[in-house]
Design an enzyme around this catalytic site. Structure first.
Site, PDB file in Angstrom:
ATOM      1  CB  VAL A 142      -1.012   0.040   1.174  1.00  0.00           C
ATOM      2  CG1 VAL A 142      -1.955  -1.149   1.141  1.00  0.00           C
ATOM      3  CG2 VAL A 142      -0.310   0.155   2.519  1.00  0.00           C
TER       4      VAL A 142
ATOM      5  CG  ASN B  19      -7.459  -2.773   8.696  1.00  0.00           C
ATOM      6  OD1 ASN B  19      -7.576  -2.401   9.853  1.00  0.00           O
ATOM      7  ND2 ASN B  19      -7.048  -3.998   8.369  1.00  0.00           N
TER       8      ASN B  19
ATOM      9  CB  SER C 156      -4.033   3.557  16.747  1.00  0.00           C
ATOM     10  OG  SER C 156      -3.593   3.072  18.007  1.00  0.00           O
TER      11      SER C 156
ATOM     12  CE1 TYR D 246       0.606   1.365  14.458  1.00  0.00           C
ATOM     13  CE2 TYR D 246      -0.019   2.313  16.571  1.00  0.00           C
ATOM     14  CZ  TYR D 246      -0.315   1.511  15.492  1.00  0.00           C
ATOM     15  OH  TYR D 246      -1.534   0.866  15.425  1.00  0.00           O
TER      16      TYR D 246
ATOM     17  CB  SER E  85       2.023   6.845  11.222  1.00  0.00           C
ATOM     18  OG  SER E  85       1.593   5.781  12.065  1.00  0.00           O
ATOM     19  CE  LYS E  86      -2.060   3.059  12.744  1.00  0.00           C
ATOM     20  NZ  LYS E  86      -2.846   2.546  11.603  1.00  0.00           N
TER      21      LYS E  86
HETATM   22  P1  NAD Z   1      -2.113  -7.221  11.740  1.00  0.00           P
HETATM   23  O1  NAD Z   1      -0.647  -7.109  11.820  1.00  0.00           O
HETATM   24  O2  NAD Z   1      -2.749  -8.550  11.981  1.00  0.00           O
HETATM   25  O3  NAD Z   1      -2.658  -6.675  10.353  1.00  0.00           O
HETATM   26  C1  NAD Z   1      -2.016  -5.666   9.610  1.00  0.00           C
HETATM   27  C2  NAD Z   1      -1.982  -6.128   8.175  1.00  0.00           C
HETATM   28  O4  NAD Z   1      -1.435  -5.085   7.360  1.00  0.00           O
HETATM   29  C3  NAD Z   1      -1.067  -7.357   8.015  1.00  0.00           C
HETATM   30  O5  NAD Z   1      -1.767  -8.406   7.398  1.00  0.00           O
HETATM   31  C4  NAD Z   1       0.080  -6.835   7.172  1.00  0.00           C
HETATM   32  O6  NAD Z   1       0.640  -7.789   6.301  1.00  0.00           O
HETATM   33  C5  NAD Z   1      -0.593  -5.698   6.414  1.00  0.00           C
HETATM   34  N1  NAD Z   1       0.403  -4.760   5.891  1.00  0.00           N
HETATM   35  C6  NAD Z   1       1.471  -4.223   6.542  1.00  0.00           C
HETATM   36  N2  NAD Z   1       2.188  -3.457   5.711  1.00  0.00           N
HETATM   37  C7  NAD Z   1       1.579  -3.510   4.509  1.00  0.00           C
HETATM   38  C8  NAD Z   1       1.841  -2.934   3.238  1.00  0.00           C
HETATM   39  N3  NAD Z   1       2.921  -2.144   3.034  1.00  0.00           N
HETATM   40  N4  NAD Z   1       1.008  -3.195   2.217  1.00  0.00           N
HETATM   41  C9  NAD Z   1      -0.070  -4.006   2.411  1.00  0.00           C
HETATM   42  N5  NAD Z   1      -0.390  -4.575   3.574  1.00  0.00           N
HETATM   43  C10 NAD Z   1       0.442  -4.328   4.619  1.00  0.00           C
HETATM   44  O7  NAD Z   1      -2.687  -6.199  12.812  1.00  0.00           O
HETATM   45  P2  NAD Z   1      -4.141  -5.528  12.893  1.00  0.00           P
HETATM   46  O8  NAD Z   1      -4.364  -5.182  14.307  1.00  0.00           O
HETATM   47  O9  NAD Z   1      -5.155  -6.323  12.177  1.00  0.00           O
HETATM   48  O10 NAD Z   1      -3.865  -4.156  12.120  1.00  0.00           O
HETATM   49  C11 NAD Z   1      -4.846  -3.516  11.334  1.00  0.00           C
HETATM   50  C12 NAD Z   1      -4.813  -2.016  11.594  1.00  0.00           C
HETATM   51  O11 NAD Z   1      -5.225  -1.764  12.943  1.00  0.00           O
HETATM   52  C13 NAD Z   1      -3.425  -1.394  11.457  1.00  0.00           C
HETATM   53  O12 NAD Z   1      -3.549  -0.161  10.767  1.00  0.00           O
HETATM   54  C14 NAD Z   1      -3.013  -1.148  12.896  1.00  0.00           C
HETATM   55  O13 NAD Z   1      -2.080  -0.125  13.012  1.00  0.00           O
HETATM   56  C15 NAD Z   1      -4.342  -0.819  13.529  1.00  0.00           C
HETATM   57  N6  NAD Z   1      -4.418  -0.968  14.979  1.00  0.00           N
HETATM   58  C16 NAD Z   1      -4.090  -2.142  15.575  1.00  0.00           C
HETATM   59  C17 NAD Z   1      -4.153  -2.268  16.957  1.00  0.00           C
HETATM   60  C18 NAD Z   1      -3.759  -3.527  17.641  1.00  0.00           C
HETATM   61  O14 NAD Z   1      -3.643  -3.523  18.878  1.00  0.00           O
HETATM   62  N7  NAD Z   1      -3.560  -4.637  16.938  1.00  0.00           N
HETATM   63  C19 NAD Z   1      -4.586  -1.166  17.739  1.00  0.00           C
HETATM   64  C20 NAD Z   1      -4.940   0.011  17.086  1.00  0.00           C
HETATM   65  C21 NAD Z   1      -4.849   0.104  15.709  1.00  0.00           C
END
Ligand code: NAD
Length: 254
Positions: A62, A88, A141, A154, A157-158
């Site tokens: 992405v 996402n 986030s 992070y 970015s958020k």
């Molecule tokens: P996750 O790591 O399971 O999922 C993130 C996905 O993004 C992964 O499958 C990864 O391969 C993909 N990804 C990373 N870099 C990429 C790129 N350059 N191109 C395409 N895909 C890419 O974790 P998640 O919790 O499902 O994360 C989803 C979103 O939620 C993220 O934006 C994360 O920052 C946000 N988030 C997560 C949490 C948490 O505690 N897990 C809390 C707040 C926000």
């Protein structure tokens, strides 16, 4: 069946929140969903698990314009229209003081989490404008609302995704394109395991307990908690909601 007649894209679609959202969108009648993620094998595993012929996959980074253009055109070609874009995909980066962050470490997080969101909107808008608009949902986030020590990239970015969302909401409104952010607290999935282990190598469960003690509802979110908010924002139930931040955090930020 609140997504009947709708087609969507989910980036980070092979990850925790992305795959749970795909499952919920399918159960609510979405006609087709394109999962976008880095690795083809992860996408194939997600598709197999979801086991539904309405699921399509596309491997893309992405943070690369050609890839974002590619996944958007793919969705438009298969579906004929795009109603939902769930931006996402995200990466947590490394945990270290800001003085020790390298330029490469910083750029990687900003490119995926911020540039990826801008480009997701850049390429989706023209298709959505032609077909009556739709909903763009960005996963920010609670780290987009307050500072977390040792997470400069992070956290920055958020926070930045909120600015992108607000500009997107204003530019999209004349075309009925709505743009919103979701702000999850820690979610019980791979990303938190990575962060817990980085904060305290070998003692991640202690870090988890520490975070949980700061959450009034007393637990991490599960992927499905976040998917429920994504569903609401994807559906017409939120048709008058745009330019807004939606916190799903068990009271963490209260
Ligand atoms: P996750 O790591 O399971 O999922 C993130 C996905 O993004 C992964 O499958 C990864 O391969 C993909 N990804 C990373 N870099 C990429 C790129 N350059 N191109 C395409 N895909 C890419 O974790 P998640 O919790 O499902 O994360 C989803 C979103 O939620 C993220 O934006 C994360 O920052 C946000 N988030 C997560 C949490 C948490 O505690 N897990 C809390 C707040 C926000």
């Amino acid at each position: 069946m609140i997504l009947k007649g709708k087609y969507g894209i989910i980036t980070g679609g092979a990850g925790g929140i992305g795959k749970a959202s795909a499952a919920l969108f399918l159960s609510e009648g979405i006609e087709g969903v394109l999962l976008v993620d880095l690795k083809q094998e992860d996408l194939e595993a997600a598709k197999a698990e979801l086991n539904d012929k309405r699921v399509f996959i596309y491997s893309a980074d992405v943070s690369k314009a050609a890839d974002v253009k590619g996944y958007t055109e793919k969705a438009s070609d298969i579906f004929g229209k795009i109603d939902i874009v769930f931006l996402n995909a995200g990466t947590e980066g490394v945990v270290k003081p800001l003085t020790e962050y390298s330029e490469e470490e910083y750029d990687l997080v900003m490119n995926v989490n911020v540039k990826g969101v801008w480009m997701g909107m850049k390429y989706a808008f023209p298709f959505m404008e032609k077909t009556g608009g739709g909903s763009i949902i960005i996963t920010s986030s609670v780290a987009g609302l307050t500072g977390t020590a040792k997470m400069i990239a992070y956290t920055t970015s958020k926070h930045a995704t909120i600015g992108a969302m607000r500009v997107g909401a204003k530019e999209g409104a004349p075309f009925n394109i709505r743009v919103n952010t979701i702000h999850p607290s820690p979610v019980d999935n791979r990303m938190m395991r990575s962060l817990e282990d980085q904060f305290a190598p070998g003692a991640g469960s202690e870090v988890k307990k520490g975070f949980e003690s700061m959450i009034p509802l007393g637990r991490y979110a599960v992927n499905e908690d976040i998917a429920e908010m994504a569903l609401f924002l994807a559906s017409d139930k939120s048709k008058f909601i745009t330019g807004a931040m939606h916190v799903v955090d068990g009271g963490f930020s209260a």
